[in-house]
Design a protein around this motif. Structure first.
Motif, PDB file in Angstrom:
ATOM      1  N   ALA A  24       0.832  -1.207   0.000  1.00 44.19           N
ATOM      2  CA  ALA A  24       0.000   0.000   0.000  1.00 44.19           C
ATOM      3  C   ALA A  24       0.866   1.257   0.000  1.00 44.19           C
ATOM      4  N   THR A  25       1.938   1.240   0.793  1.00 44.16           N
ATOM      5  CA  THR A  25       2.815   2.413   0.862  1.00 44.16           C
ATOM      6  C   THR A  25       3.613   2.579  -0.423  1.00 44.16           C
ATOM      7  N   THR A  26       3.964   1.468  -1.057  1.00 51.07           N
ATOM      8  CA  THR A  26       4.667   1.526  -2.343  1.00 51.07           C
ATOM      9  C   THR A  26       3.781   2.161  -3.409  1.00 51.07           C
ATOM     10  N   VAL A  27       2.501   1.790  -3.427  1.00 51.96           N
ATOM     11  CA  VAL A  27       1.557   2.406  -4.368  1.00 51.96           C
ATOM     12  C   VAL A  27       1.463   3.906  -4.100  1.00 51.96           C
ATOM     13  N   CYS A  28       1.395   4.261  -2.819  1.00 51.71           N
ATOM     14  CA  CYS A  28       1.357   5.671  -2.432  1.00 51.71           C
ATOM     15  C   CYS A  28       2.581   6.409  -2.968  1.00 51.71           C
ATOM     16  N   GLY A  29       3.769   5.817  -2.787  1.00 50.43           N
ATOM     17  CA  GLY A  29       4.995   6.446  -3.258  1.00 50.43           C
ATOM     18  C   GLY A  29       5.041   6.570  -4.769  1.00 50.43           C
ATOM     19  N   ALA A  84       2.924  -2.222 -11.027  1.00 51.96           N
ATOM     20  CA  ALA A  84       2.841  -3.611 -11.486  1.00 51.96           C
ATOM     21  C   ALA A  84       4.106  -4.392 -11.119  1.00 51.96           C
ATOM     22  N   LEU A  85       5.268  -3.781 -11.351  1.00 48.33           N
ATOM     23  CA  LEU A  85       6.531  -4.467 -11.069  1.00 48.33           C
ATOM     24  C   LEU A  85       6.713  -4.721  -9.577  1.00 48.33           C
ATOM     25  N   TYR A  86       6.451  -3.711  -8.750  1.00 49.27           N
ATOM     26  CA  TYR A  86       6.616  -3.900  -7.309  1.00 49.27           C
ATOM     27  C   TYR A  86       5.574  -4.863  -6.750  1.00 49.27           C
ATOM     28  N   SER A  87       4.389  -4.865  -7.314  1.00 49.54           N
ATOM     29  CA  SER A  87       3.363  -5.822  -6.882  1.00 49.54           C
ATOM     30  C   SER A  87       3.833  -7.247  -7.141  1.00 49.54           C
ATOM     31  N   LEU A  88       4.368  -7.473  -8.332  1.00 50.26           N
ATOM     32  CA  LEU A  88       4.867  -8.809  -8.679  1.00 50.26           C
ATOM     33  C   LEU A  88       6.051  -9.187  -7.803  1.00 50.26           C
ATOM     34  N   TYR A  89       6.939  -8.239  -7.561  1.00 54.36           N
ATOM     35  CA  TYR A  89       8.118  -8.501  -6.723  1.00 54.36           C
ATOM     36  C   TYR A  89       7.704  -8.875  -5.298  1.00 54.36           C
ATOM     37  N   LEU A  90       6.768  -8.127  -4.727  1.00 48.17           N
ATOM     38  CA  LEU A  90       6.305  -8.420  -3.375  1.00 48.17           C
ATOM     39  C   LEU A  90       5.609  -9.770  -3.313  1.00 48.17           C
ATOM     40  N   PHE A  91       4.825 -10.084  -4.325  1.00 49.40           N
ATOM     41  CA  PHE A  91       4.136 -11.381  -4.367  1.00 49.40           C
ATOM     42  C   PHE A  91       5.143 -12.533  -4.429  1.00 49.40           C
ATOM     43  N   LEU A  92       6.149 -12.395  -5.291  1.00 47.43           N
ATOM     44  CA  LEU A  92       7.148 -13.451  -5.421  1.00 47.43           C
ATOM     45  C   LEU A  92       7.949 -13.613  -4.132  1.00 47.43           C
ATOM     46  N   ALA A  93       8.317 -12.502  -3.507  1.00 54.74           N
ATOM     47  CA  ALA A  93       9.038 -12.572  -2.230  1.00 54.74           C
ATOM     48  C   ALA A  93       8.198 -13.285  -1.180  1.00 54.74           C
ATOM     49  N   LEU A  94       6.915 -12.956  -1.128  1.00 49.03           N
ATOM     50  CA  LEU A  94       6.006 -13.594  -0.166  1.00 49.03           C
ATOM     51  C   LEU A  94       5.949 -15.094  -0.402  1.00 49.03           C
ATOM     52  N   PHE A 118      12.850  -1.115   0.641  1.00 50.30           N
ATOM     53  CA  PHE A 118      13.829  -0.065   0.351  1.00 50.30           C
ATOM     54  C   PHE A 118      13.181   1.137  -0.322  1.00 50.30           C
ATOM     55  N   GLN A 119      12.260   0.891  -1.241  1.00 53.59           N
ATOM     56  CA  GLN A 119      11.662   1.971  -2.026  1.00 53.59           C
ATOM     57  C   GLN A 119      10.849   2.939  -1.172  1.00 53.59           C
ATOM     58  N   ARG A 128      13.560   2.626  -8.884  1.00 50.02           N
ATOM     59  CA  ARG A 128      14.497   2.718 -10.006  1.00 50.02           C
ATOM     60  C   ARG A 128      14.425   1.438 -10.848  1.00 50.02           C
ATOM     61  N   LYS A 129      15.160   1.415 -11.910  1.00 45.75           N
ATOM     62  CA  LYS A 129      15.005   0.341 -12.893  1.00 45.75           C
ATOM     63  C   LYS A 129      15.576  -1.004 -12.455  1.00 45.75           C
ATOM     64  N   GLU A 130      16.280  -1.046 -11.318  1.00 43.85           N
ATOM     65  CA  GLU A 130      16.740  -2.342 -10.828  1.00 43.85           C
ATOM     66  C   GLU A 130      15.583  -3.262 -10.447  1.00 43.85           C
ATOM     67  N   ILE A 131      14.380  -2.693 -10.320  1.00 46.78           N
ATOM     68  CA  ILE A 131      13.230  -3.531 -10.027  1.00 46.78           C
ATOM     69  C   ILE A 131      12.994  -4.528 -11.162  1.00 46.78           C
TER      70      ILE A 131
END
Length: 395
Positions: A24-29, A84-94, A118-119, A128-131
């Protein structure tokens, strides 16, 4: 003291809640990146080819072309892509952590202020693009855990996509060796050397192409003008760096290292290493197998070279630490009953009371309120609340 400990099952549930808060905070950012608009978190993604082919320009070029087709501000497209990218990253980490029998050993890393947060903890250096790289790597690690039949296809697809990552930011070539590590834990999917060279060659060519097209001040100016015509008002930042050469970057980095006391990065580095101690056996496996050890050391060595011409040391630590963390999960798992208990207070202190600053190591334990100039002890929930309040003030 038993009331201050939690079971692994409870810890897993807490991690889900933590991921939801970070999401939620990532979406906000991400929305803030567009509303400000942020010169690096947004501007870096909008570099395009309006002034000719240039490094880091492919994402902005695609956004600009979509802008013309869809009649939508390219900044909005970037924000949607980031979400979209951070959502997928968080899902995969989970999913990766939930499947570990020794999840408690990874609790410091899972809840650390850098791996998935970190973000939002170091907002100016996030998004940044390292995502792109982190999504590809976590996807490969996930497939090793849950879809070994799928891994060969995902591995080859990742290598085919990697030239796009290099065209989006030349720095990402340094992290390509990490993508080759999972292959060594799935013997049936290993590529033969001719095939491996064939898959890696496009990324090498992409790097050479961007290396000989570094950009110029005129190109940077043309890019800014093109964005203004598309209705994007990005402050000077990432786009201006397209016009800087390596000599300027080296001199600038050297001055910043001296002025901002970069020797203080030894503290967040030490705190980062602490999180790896419970899984040190797994880390040793990564480094003692010569193939994977060489690949990891190649990325680490490349990062040290990069640190001489770029000031974002916190970002570099974050990417390398995250990559090593995910890769360590595919080594042999620790034998555990899953019935251990985790001390909650030390975990919360580690998770919430420091951050990995991207350029200001002195802010490891400090939170600076830019509007008032006040300096507070860093506490992650206060940082997250600050982002939400800033979004509400701009809404």
């Amino acid at each position: 003291m038993r009331s201050l400990t939690v079971s692994e099952n409870t810890l897993s549930k807490l991690f889900r809640v933590y991921v939801l808060i970070i999401f939620a905070t990532t979406v906000c950012g991400a929305v803030l990146n567009y509303l400000i608009p942020e010169p690096y978190n947004l501007g870096d993604w909008l570099i395009n080819y309006s002034g000719g082919f240039v490094r880091r320009g492919i994402t902005g070029e695609l956004a600009a072309r979509c802008c013309g087709i869809l009649s939508i501000n390219p900044g909005i497209l970037v924000v949607l892509l980031q979400i979209a990218l951070y959502s997928l990253y968080l899902f995969l980490a989970l999913k990766i952590f939930e499947g570990l029998r020794d999840f408690s050993s990874y609790s410091l890393l899972a809840f650390s202020p850098f791996l998935i947060s970190f973000q939002v903890n170091s907002f100016g250096g996030g998004y940044r693009k390292e995502i792109f790289f982190l999504v590809l790597l976590s996807g490969l690690v996930w497939s090793v855990h849950y879809g070994r039949d799928l891994f060969p296809k995902l591995f080859r697809l990742s290598l085919l996509l990697y030239p796009f990552l290099v065209l989006s930011h030349e720095m990402l070539i340094l992290f390509l060796p990490y993508l080759l590590v999972p292959e060594h834990f799935v013997p049936e999917a290993r590529l033969k050397w001719p095939e491996r060279i064939l898959f890696l060659l496009p990324s090498a060519v992409a790097f050479l192409v961007v290396f000989v097209h570094p950009g110029s001040p005129e190109v940077a100016s043309t890019i800014r003008e093109s964005l203004e015509r598309m209705g994007v008002d990005v402050r000077p930042g990432a786009i201006n760096w397209v016009g800087r050469d390596l000599h300027y970057a080296f001199e600038y980095t050297l001055n910043v290292i001296k002025a901002r006391h970069y020797e203080l990065y030894c503290l967040p580095v030490l705190l980062t290493i602490i999180a790896f101690q419970p899984v040190s056996r797994r880390i040793r496996i990564l480094f003692t197998r010569w193939e994977t050890g060489v690949l990891i050391l190649a990325s680490l060595t490349g990062t040290l070279v990069l640190a001489a011409v770029a000031i974002d040391w916190g970002r570099f630590i974050y990417v390398n630490a995250s990559a090593i963390c995910f890769l360590s999960t595919i080594t042999e798992q620790e034998k555990t009953t899953g019935k251990g208990r985790i001390h909650l207070i030390p975990l919360l202190l580690y998770s919430l009371c420091w951050r990995l600053p991207h350029v200001h190591p002195i802010e490891t334990f400090l939170l600076v309120l830019k509007k008032t100039g006040d300096v507070l002890p860093f506490f992650a929930p206060v940082q997250w609340l600050k982002l939400w309040l800033e979004l509400l003030s701009l809404a």
